[in-house]
Scaffold this motif. Structure first.
Motif, PDB file in Angstrom:
ATOM      1  N   ARG A 166      46.101  35.364  31.472  1.00  0.00           N
ATOM      2  CA  ARG A 166      46.683  34.275  31.542  1.00  0.00           C
ATOM      3  C   ARG A 166      45.893  32.827  30.727  1.00  0.00           C
ATOM      4  O   ARG A 166      44.945  33.055  30.817  1.00  0.00           O
ATOM      5  CB  ARG A 166      46.553  34.558  32.967  1.00  0.00           C
ATOM      6  N   GLU A 185      45.106  37.756  35.635  1.00  0.00           N
ATOM      7  CA  GLU A 185      46.007  38.502  35.212  1.00  0.00           C
ATOM      8  C   GLU A 185      46.204  38.722  33.151  1.00  0.00           C
ATOM      9  O   GLU A 185      46.092  38.306  33.051  1.00  0.00           O
ATOM     10  CB  GLU A 185      47.411  37.510  35.373  1.00  0.00           C
ATOM     11  N   TYR A 240      51.109  41.850  34.886  1.00  0.00           N
ATOM     12  CA  TYR A 240      49.334  42.811  36.048  1.00  0.00           C
ATOM     13  C   TYR A 240      48.968  41.528  36.445  1.00  0.00           C
ATOM     14  O   TYR A 240      48.392  40.682  35.674  1.00  0.00           O
ATOM     15  CB  TYR A 240      49.250  43.599  35.277  1.00  0.00           C
ATOM     16  N   GLU A 241      48.518  41.705  37.857  1.00  0.00           N
ATOM     17  CA  GLU A 241      47.458  41.157  38.405  1.00  0.00           C
ATOM     18  C   GLU A 241      46.806  41.875  39.400  1.00  0.00           C
ATOM     19  O   GLU A 241      47.266  42.826  40.134  1.00  0.00           O
ATOM     20  CB  GLU A 241      47.688  40.524  39.449  1.00  0.00           C
ATOM     21  N   ARG A 299      55.588  37.228  35.893  1.00  0.00           N
ATOM     22  CA  ARG A 299      55.428  35.704  34.880  1.00  0.00           C
ATOM     23  C   ARG A 299      56.023  35.323  33.731  1.00  0.00           C
ATOM     24  O   ARG A 299      56.347  36.945  33.132  1.00  0.00           O
ATOM     25  CB  ARG A 299      53.689  36.225  34.723  1.00  0.00           C
TER      26      ARG A 299
END
Length: 516
Positions: A166, A185, A240-241, A299
């Motif tokens: 991210r 992320e 994904y986080e 996202r």
């Protein structure tokens, strides 16, 4: 009888595999010979990478309490990779050119408990013309008299997914000594699933807490590292986080720090970049809390980048830097050494503070000879090419209460009436010192020359605001030009005292610039 055991482990398939893959212990009977291999391994695409392939580092070890086992052999079976990859071997595994065979046997002789035997005789690379995303099994079978065979396997992919992190914003105005929650992320920006992910988080001047049981942690000086392995699959195009945030302690004094993180997959196509904390030997602690996992989030692709930069962190903490200078004393024509510097009165600790030295009229800074054998605590050079003013930047930080001084050599060219230069603390635009009291950021640099004719100044020195720090025990007095300067034994002792604790040298260069 063969025991099939698949382990995704942070292990020696290659140097990169040391840091990738999730450990999944077998629940069947333990084999007599153990080998940690990643569940999934990604090759470079055809034509990329070293000629002849990349070495597979294999380190078998005995289990079950046996002191030694003789006549151990290893059979490597890559028949599932025909048309996708090619192997070559040497030494204990016989001479096999790349792509000439897909099964061969290695004679390992005797394995002794506690004495690792590193096998570095097998190389692998993608086969020219192989389709990107093609994959197949690579199997390793150990045999020894009187014990069952032990078999391990890895799924090898030609090329693979691309992992992005991210785009992060700087973390500003953090409270000194507080704890923050940080949630990385990731996004699989490639066309293939990502399996056996590793996530490495690194901090400078902050401390990651030891938390999750699938993570390893280490500390080296003021840096900390967390490496977490995930036995999950990341689907193409999905973000994904982490399921829970990392708990990170903020420094009580250091104003500037940073956090960085990166993701990698086992294999030469996803090797970790060299850097602080990348050595698995530093990661000696294992978390005891819940297992950290990855969960899908929505996202946009624009929120991620392939190569993320460190995330700057800044405390909401001020500091008070105070300039210091000794006078230049000597006869006309002499060269003399003078100690200049600064004191940090706290409470914050700035990063790479810099002083600008403007010589008094009639004097010149003599450029020092480089000495590459001495530690480089200061970087000094002319402000611009040919300029008289010098910038000297401290290589690290200054803890509250510290005094840092550098020795510069001045040549006394003329005896000029009331000649005064200045030592000025200048802000590093990338790492501002947060120093609200600028009244003591400048100290006058007097030239007290003797001998030779007295010359009238051709310029009026700018000494507005010049004031030395009111250090404990120092004396202050009025000079001929009016400004207050710290003089006498107290300042000399304060500057000289830094010699015992620090070693300094200057180097000939242009004005220092910050590239980090």
């Amino acid at each position: 009888m063969s025991l099939i055991r698949r382990r995704g482990a942070a292990a020696l398939l290659t140097a990169a595999a040391l840091l990738t893959g999730a450990i999944a212990p077998a629940h069947a009977d333990d084999p007599a010979i153990e080998l940690d291999v990643p569940t999934t391994y990604y090759l470079n695409q055809p034509g990329v990478g070293p000629t002849g392939g990349t070495r597979l580092w294999l380190e078998p070890r005995l289990t079950g309490g046996a002191a030694a086992r003789a006549d151990v052999t290893l059979k490597i079976d890559a028949s599932d990779l025909k048309g996708k990859a090619k192997l070559r071997s040497r030494r204990q595994c016989g001479q096999h050119a790349g792509g000439t065979t897909y099964t061969f046997t290695c004679d390992l002789g005797t394995l002794t408990s506690g004495k690792p035997k590193l096998l570095d005789a097998v190389y692998i690379e993608a086969k020219p013309g192989a389709k990107l995303g093609a994959h197949g099994k690579l199997r390793y079978t150990f045999s020894a008299p009187g014990v069952p065979d032990s078999t391990f396997e890895t799924e090898v992919w030609v090329a693979g997914p691309t992992l992005h992190t991210r785009v992060e914003k700087p973390l500003k105005n953090l409270k000194a000594g507080s704890t923050i929650a940080f949630t990385p992320e990731l996004r699989n920006a490639g066309a293939y699933p990502a399996k056996g992910l590793g996530l490495m988080l690194h901090t400078n001047h902050l401390q990651a807490a030891v938390q999750y049981r699938n993570c390893r942690y280490g500390t080296a000086g003021d840096q900390s590292t967390a490496y977490c392995s995930f036995d999950q699959t990341l689907e193409p195009g999905q973000a994904y986080e982490v399921s829970e945030p990392f708990s990170i302690s903020v420094s009580k004094t250091v104003i500037h720090g940073d956090i960085s993180y990166s993701a990698s997959l086992p294999g030469v196509a996803h090797e970790w970049q060299d850097g602080p904390g990348a050595d698995p030997a530093q990661l000696e602690q294992v978390g005891s809390g819940p297992e950290l996992s990855l969960r899908p989030v929505e996202r946009p692709a624009s929120a991620f980048v392939e190569y993320g930069r460190p995330i700057p962190t800044t405390l909401s903490l001020d500091t008070d830097l105070q300039a210091m200078a000794q006078p230049i004393e000597g006869r006309t024509g002499q060269t003399v050494e003078v100690r200049l510097g600064m004191r940090n009165a706290g409470p914050g600790q700035p990063k790479r503070p810099t002083i600008k030295v403007t010589p008094p009229e009639g004097t010149t800074v003599v450029p020092p000879e480089p000495d590459l054998e001495e530690p480089l605590d200061w970087e000094c050079g002319p402000e611009t090419a040919g300029a008289k003013a010098y910038h000297c930047r401290l290589g690290g930080g200054m803890t509250p209460g510290d005094t840092a001084a550098v020795t510069l050599t001045f040549r006394i060219d003329q005896r000029v009436r009331d000649a005064v230069g200045r030592v000025e603390i200048v802000d590093n635009p990338k790492f501002p010192a947060h120093d609200p009291d600028r009244s003591n950021n400048t100290a006058p640099l007097e030239a007290r020359a003797t001998g030779g004719p007295l010359v009238e100044p051709t310029q009026t020195p700018d000494t507005s605001g010049d004031q030395a720090p009111a250090a404990s025990g120092s004396t202050s007095g009025s000079s001929g030009s009016g400004p207050l300067i710290a003089t006498g034994m107290a300042l000399a002792a304060l500057l000289a005292a830094t010699v015992a604790a620090h070693r300094y040298r200057t180097r000939r260069s242009s004005a220092p610039t910050d590239t980090t």
